[in-house]
Design an enzyme around this catalytic site. Structure first.
Site, PDB file in Angstrom:
ATOM      1  N   THR A  96       0.951  -1.196  -0.006  1.00 27.97           N
ATOM      2  CA  THR A  96      -0.084  -0.012  -0.040  1.00 27.97           C
ATOM      3  C   THR A  96       0.851   1.026   0.019  1.00 27.97           C
ATOM      4  OG1 THR A  96      -1.530  -1.254   1.468  1.00 27.97           O
ATOM      5  CG2 THR A  96      -1.746   1.259   1.148  1.00 27.97           C
ATOM      6  N   LYS A 171      -7.791   1.019  -2.673  1.00 29.51           N
ATOM      7  CA  LYS A 171      -6.877   0.666  -1.452  1.00 29.51           C
ATOM      8  C   LYS A 171      -7.108   1.881  -0.396  1.00 29.51           C
ATOM      9  CE  LYS A 171      -4.721  -1.826   1.416  1.00 29.51           C
ATOM     10  NZ  LYS A 171      -5.506  -2.726   2.624  1.00 29.51           N
TER      11      LYS A 171
END
Ligand code: NAD
Length: 328
Positions: A96, A171
């Site tokens: 991420t 995300k």
């Protein structure tokens, strides 16, 4: 045999790579931490000594690293992925990271003749271990279709979120929602207990009611409710405060760029900052629950377990019963 290069064998990466091994892939992995590589080796991952060795002969290369700067560092440089991977290898970043770094990785990969997708995941270490992660892929159509084949053994659902960086965009928005749900769990769990509810009974009620969420199902911050929750392990990390703060920061940055207000995300960022200031960046992000109750009263949390163990040993050593036993 299909060969996978895997860089980053931490909480998530080791479990994900192990599922590729179980699916019959030959996985060669790399991590800076010898603890991480030792554990990964037990799961059948062949440990390489460098990024260059990890990507040698690989059909796909995954990166699963903490932040954008770490991912960029393993792509660039004389020992990096771009210098050593085969051009036919698909490069897949599942970390991420920030949108700018992800865009840079897409653009530079294309310039150098590589194929790259962003493919971050959701589902925590339990989803990583079970092979049920949700993957959100961003990239060119031909690349996202190719990525799905490598991802399948680790995934419960795979979504093509859109073009380059759209996986990361999904995300970032998702994890902001997760963190806000954690706030709800912090406050709801402690309030229920203080009103006299049995924690397990209340958790069952919330599970069948409108308070239900992934965070409530998986990361409930009360001991003896969900076996795998960090509250049972003195808030040792399944997802660190540091990484959760990074994710909320990415959302706040994206919100600012988009000109929108994110007040709940701002509150949780402040709570993570407070934990970091207190020296708990390495603990589990659900430790924010300690700010709901008076200092020192969060069940499952002992800031200094070593001191407690030493105190018990000392008490045993000086107690009359222990002393008598020692004489006998
Ligand atoms: P982690 O800190 O447990 O693991 C990261 C690993 O990367 C560590 O073992 C570290 O030694 C290694 N590393 C760092 N720099 C390196 C380098 N230059 N070369 C090789 N190895 C290096 O983190 P994690 O929880 O596994 O998370 C990894 C990524 O996945 C993060 O971006 C995180 O935000 C994301 N993520 C985590 C979860 C979770 O629940 N833990 C869930 C979804 C996504």
């Amino acid at each position: 045999m299909t060969t996978i290069g895997w860089i980053g064998l931490g909480n998530m990466g080791a479990r994900m790579a192990a599922n590729l091994v179980r699916a019959g892939y030959d996985v060669q992995g790399y991590d800076l931490s010898s603890v991480a590589t030792a554990q990964a080796a037990e799961n059948g991952i062949r440990i390489a000594d460098s990024v260059a060795d990890t990507v040698a002969g690989a059909d796909a290369v995954f990166t699963m690293l903490p932040k954008g700067q770490h991912v960029r560092s393993v792509f660039e440089g004389a020992d990096g992925i771009w210098a050593h991977a085969d051009h036919r290898a698909l490069l897949i970043d599942s970390s991420t990271i920030d949108l700018d770094t992800s865009r840079f990785l897409h653009d530079r990969s294309t310039d150098l003749g590589f194929h790259f997708v962003d493919a971050p995941v959701s589902g925590g270490i339990s989803g990583a271990a079970a092979g049920t992660l949700a993957f959100m892929i961003g990239g060119l159509e031909e690349d996202t279709a190719r990525a799905a084949r490598f991802i399948e053994p680790m995934s419960g659902r795979t979504f093509v979120a859109g073009g380059p960086t759209m996986g990361i965009a999904a995300k970032i928005a998702n994890n902001m929602m997760l963190c806000i749900n954690m706030l709800a769990n912090s406050e709801g769990s402690q309030l229920a207990e203080r009103m006299g509810l049995d924690p397990k009974v209340f958790w069952e009620i919330a599970s069948a009611s409108s308070g239900q969420s992934w965070a409530q199902q998986t990361w409930y911050p009360v001991p003896d409710v969900i076996p795998t929750a960090a509250a049972n392990q003195n808030f040792d990390a399944t997802f660190t405060v540091d990484l959760a703060r990074k994710d909320v920061g990415l959302a706040l940055e994206a919100g600012e760029n988009a000109g929108i207000n994110l007040p709940a995300a701002t509150i949780i960022a402040q709570q993570f900052d407070r934990l970091i200031d207190e020296g708990f960046s390495h603990k589990d992000c659900t430790l924010i629950a300690k700010y709901v109750v008076p200092e020192g009263e969060l069940r499952g949390w002992n800031p200094d377990p070593t001191a407690e163990t030493e105190a018990i040993i000392e008490e045993q050593n000086t107690s009359p019963v222990a002393a008598e036993a020692a004489v006998r």
